[in-house]
Design a protein around this motif. Sequence first.
Motif, PDB file in Angstrom:
ATOM      1  N   ARG A   4     -15.972  -7.950   3.673  1.00 30.40           N
ATOM      2  CA  ARG A   4     -16.878  -6.819   3.011  1.00 30.40           C
ATOM      3  C   ARG A   4     -17.081  -5.574   4.759  1.00 30.40           C
ATOM      4  NH1 ARG A   4     -21.568  -6.161   5.908  1.00 30.40           N
ATOM      5  NH2 ARG A   4     -21.639  -8.495   7.255  1.00 30.40           N
ATOM      6  N   VAL A   5     -16.750  -6.482   6.117  1.00 29.95           N
ATOM      7  CA  VAL A   5     -16.306  -5.830   7.198  1.00 29.95           C
ATOM      8  C   VAL A   5     -15.425  -4.705   7.100  1.00 29.95           C
ATOM      9  CG1 VAL A   5     -16.377  -5.595   9.565  1.00 29.95           C
ATOM     10  CG2 VAL A   5     -17.897  -7.354   8.364  1.00 29.95           C
ATOM     11  N   TRP A   6     -14.444  -5.212   6.387  1.00 29.26           N
ATOM     12  CA  TRP A   6     -12.907  -4.473   6.466  1.00 29.26           C
ATOM     13  C   TRP A   6     -13.317  -3.326   5.268  1.00 29.26           C
ATOM     14  CZ3 TRP A   6      -9.402  -9.525   5.223  1.00 29.26           C
ATOM     15  CH2 TRP A   6      -9.764 -10.592   6.108  1.00 29.26           C
ATOM     16  N   CYS A   7     -14.007  -3.654   3.918  1.00 30.08           N
ATOM     17  CA  CYS A   7     -13.825  -2.683   2.811  1.00 30.08           C
ATOM     18  C   CYS A   7     -14.170  -2.026   3.401  1.00 30.08           C
ATOM     19  CB  CYS A   7     -14.795  -3.265   1.420  1.00 30.08           C
ATOM     20  SG  CYS A   7     -13.404  -4.372   1.029  1.00 30.08           S
ATOM     21  N   GLN A   8     -15.562  -1.451   4.403  1.00 29.80           N
ATOM     22  CA  GLN A   8     -17.373  -0.912   5.090  1.00 29.80           C
ATOM     23  C   GLN A   8     -16.062  -0.253   6.269  1.00 29.80           C
ATOM     24  OE1 GLN A   8     -20.352  -2.747   6.280  1.00 29.80           O
ATOM     25  NE2 GLN A   8     -21.701  -3.621   4.410  1.00 29.80           N
ATOM     26  N   GLN A   9     -15.204  -0.745   6.879  1.00 35.06           N
ATOM     27  CA  GLN A   9     -14.501   0.368   7.506  1.00 35.06           C
ATOM     28  C   GLN A   9     -13.781   1.042   6.871  1.00 35.06           C
ATOM     29  OE1 GLN A   9     -15.361  -0.009  11.118  1.00 35.06           O
ATOM     30  NE2 GLN A   9     -13.980   1.683  10.853  1.00 35.06           N
ATOM     31  N   ALA A  10     -13.017   0.933   5.948  1.00 34.16           N
ATOM     32  CA  ALA A  10     -11.799   1.639   5.253  1.00 34.16           C
ATOM     33  C   ALA A  10     -12.895   2.707   4.681  1.00 34.16           C
ATOM     34  CB  ALA A  10     -11.839   0.846   3.856  1.00 34.16           C
ATOM     35  N   GLU A  11     -13.822   2.346   4.153  1.00 29.77           N
ATOM     36  CA  GLU A  11     -14.657   3.310   3.005  1.00 29.77           C
ATOM     37  C   GLU A  11     -15.125   4.847   4.759  1.00 29.77           C
ATOM     38  OE1 GLU A  11     -17.965   1.850   1.452  1.00 29.77           O
ATOM     39  OE2 GLU A  11     -16.647   1.231   0.232  1.00 29.77           O
ATOM     40  N   ARG A  12     -14.911   3.793   5.560  1.00 25.53           N
ATOM     41  CA  ARG A  12     -15.656   5.148   6.078  1.00 25.53           C
ATOM     42  C   ARG A  12     -14.404   5.957   7.341  1.00 25.53           C
ATOM     43  NH1 ARG A  12     -18.170   0.140   9.567  1.00 25.53           N
ATOM     44  NH2 ARG A  12     -20.126   0.144   9.348  1.00 25.53           N
ATOM     45  N   ASP A  13     -13.112   5.298   7.476  1.00 28.38           N
ATOM     46  CA  ASP A  13     -12.099   5.758   8.036  1.00 28.38           C
ATOM     47  C   ASP A  13     -11.775   6.922   6.556  1.00 28.38           C
ATOM     48  OD1 ASP A  13     -11.866   4.214   9.824  1.00 28.38           O
ATOM     49  OD2 ASP A  13     -10.737   2.352   8.743  1.00 28.38           O
ATOM     50  N   SER A  14     -11.794   6.533   5.330  1.00 32.52           N
ATOM     51  CA  SER A  14     -11.986   7.698   3.746  1.00 32.52           C
ATOM     52  C   SER A  14     -12.630   8.324   4.098  1.00 32.52           C
ATOM     53  CB  SER A  14     -11.457   7.370   3.273  1.00 32.52           C
ATOM     54  OG  SER A  14     -12.226   6.391   2.786  1.00 32.52           O
ATOM     55  N   GLY A  15     -13.963   8.393   5.195  1.00 30.47           N
ATOM     56  CA  GLY A  15     -14.823   9.422   4.830  1.00 30.47           C
ATOM     57  C   GLY A  15     -15.519   9.219   4.204  1.00 30.47           C
ATOM     58  N   GLN A  16     -16.099   8.020   3.116  1.00 35.15           N
ATOM     59  CA  GLN A  16     -16.862   8.169   2.260  1.00 35.15           C
ATOM     60  C   GLN A  16     -18.403   7.710   2.719  1.00 35.15           C
ATOM     61  OE1 GLN A  16     -14.706   4.679   0.187  1.00 35.15           O
ATOM     62  NE2 GLN A  16     -13.170   6.467  -1.267  1.00 35.15           N
ATOM     63  N   ARG A  17     -17.781   7.248   3.723  1.00 31.90           N
ATOM     64  CA  ARG A  17     -19.584   5.562   4.267  1.00 31.90           C
ATOM     65  C   ARG A  17     -19.733   7.114   5.616  1.00 31.90           C
ATOM     66  NH1 ARG A  17     -22.286   0.657   4.082  1.00 31.90           N
ATOM     67  NH2 ARG A  17     -21.069   0.581   2.701  1.00 31.90           N
ATOM     68  N   ALA A  18     -20.686   6.838   5.844  1.00 31.12           N
ATOM     69  CA  ALA A  18     -20.928   7.560   7.377  1.00 31.12           C
ATOM     70  C   ALA A  18     -20.861   6.337   8.026  1.00 31.12           C
ATOM     71  CB  ALA A  18     -22.550   7.824   7.482  1.00 31.12           C
ATOM     72  N   GLY A  19     -20.398   7.031   9.345  1.00 31.58           N
ATOM     73  CA  GLY A  19     -20.603   6.522  11.117  1.00 31.58           C
ATOM     74  C   GLY A  19     -18.880   6.587  11.898  1.00 31.58           C
ATOM     75  N   LEU A  20     -18.748   5.460  12.791  1.00 36.70           N
ATOM     76  CA  LEU A  20     -17.533   5.745  13.255  1.00 36.70           C
ATOM     77  C   LEU A  20     -16.293   5.647  12.536  1.00 36.70           C
ATOM     78  CD1 LEU A  20     -19.099   4.996  16.936  1.00 36.70           C
ATOM     79  CD2 LEU A  20     -18.480   6.933  16.196  1.00 36.70           C
ATOM     80  N   THR A  21     -15.787   6.156  12.682  1.00 38.72           N
ATOM     81  CA  THR A  21     -14.153   5.623  11.883  1.00 38.72           C
ATOM     82  C   THR A  21     -13.346   4.609  13.122  1.00 38.72           C
ATOM     83  OG1 THR A  21     -12.810   7.261  13.670  1.00 38.72           O
ATOM     84  CG2 THR A  21     -13.655   7.687  10.949  1.00 38.72           C
ATOM     85  N   SER A  22     -11.974   4.165  13.031  1.00 34.34           N
ATOM     86  CA  SER A  22     -11.527   3.735  14.019  1.00 34.34           C
ATOM     87  C   SER A  22     -11.096   3.772  14.981  1.00 34.34           C
ATOM     88  CB  SER A  22     -10.224   2.674  13.704  1.00 34.34           C
ATOM     89  OG  SER A  22     -10.885   1.840  11.827  1.00 34.34           O
TER      90      SER A  22
END
Length: 161
Positions: free
Chosen positions: A54-72
């Motif tokens: 779940r954490v990996w998928c959410q971080q991948a969404e943040r990195d691609s701009g689909q989810r708000a938050g800090l990128t890697s």
Amino acid sequence: MSPMTKQRFTPAYPAELRERGVRRFRENRAEYASDTAAYKAIAPKLGCSPDSLRVWCQQAERDSGQRAGLTSAEKDRIKDLEREVRELRQANEILKKGEPVKAPLVQAHWRTHISQRRSSTARFANDRVHRRSPSCPWCRADLPGSGDRTIDILRRQGCGA
């Protein structure tokens, strides 16, 4: 770390496994009723926990701009800046305490060394420079060739040299 808090150690998974897990989740998400059901079904096949997936998928969404938050990249930058701040604070504490700072060792070039030789007018082996009279300002330097003339002139003037 206080005795009340427990530090959890999670295994470090290779980047390839994380990418494969995120790809599998995206491909198979439509087959499941919810994200949680998808995480619980896909994670055992990868050999990780559903929470990790779940954490990996959410971080991948943040990195691609689909989810708000800090990128890697932003997280890495913040981590580096925090480390730098911590090191600077330690250096400031050391300077405030007045402890000597270890200077880096610098190797001197062999030509910069000036050998200490014995003066030609020294009376003993451990004398570096023979000074004639410390009270007389004209007799303080030991200059080659001019010393004999200076002494003769000063003797005539009454200097104690």
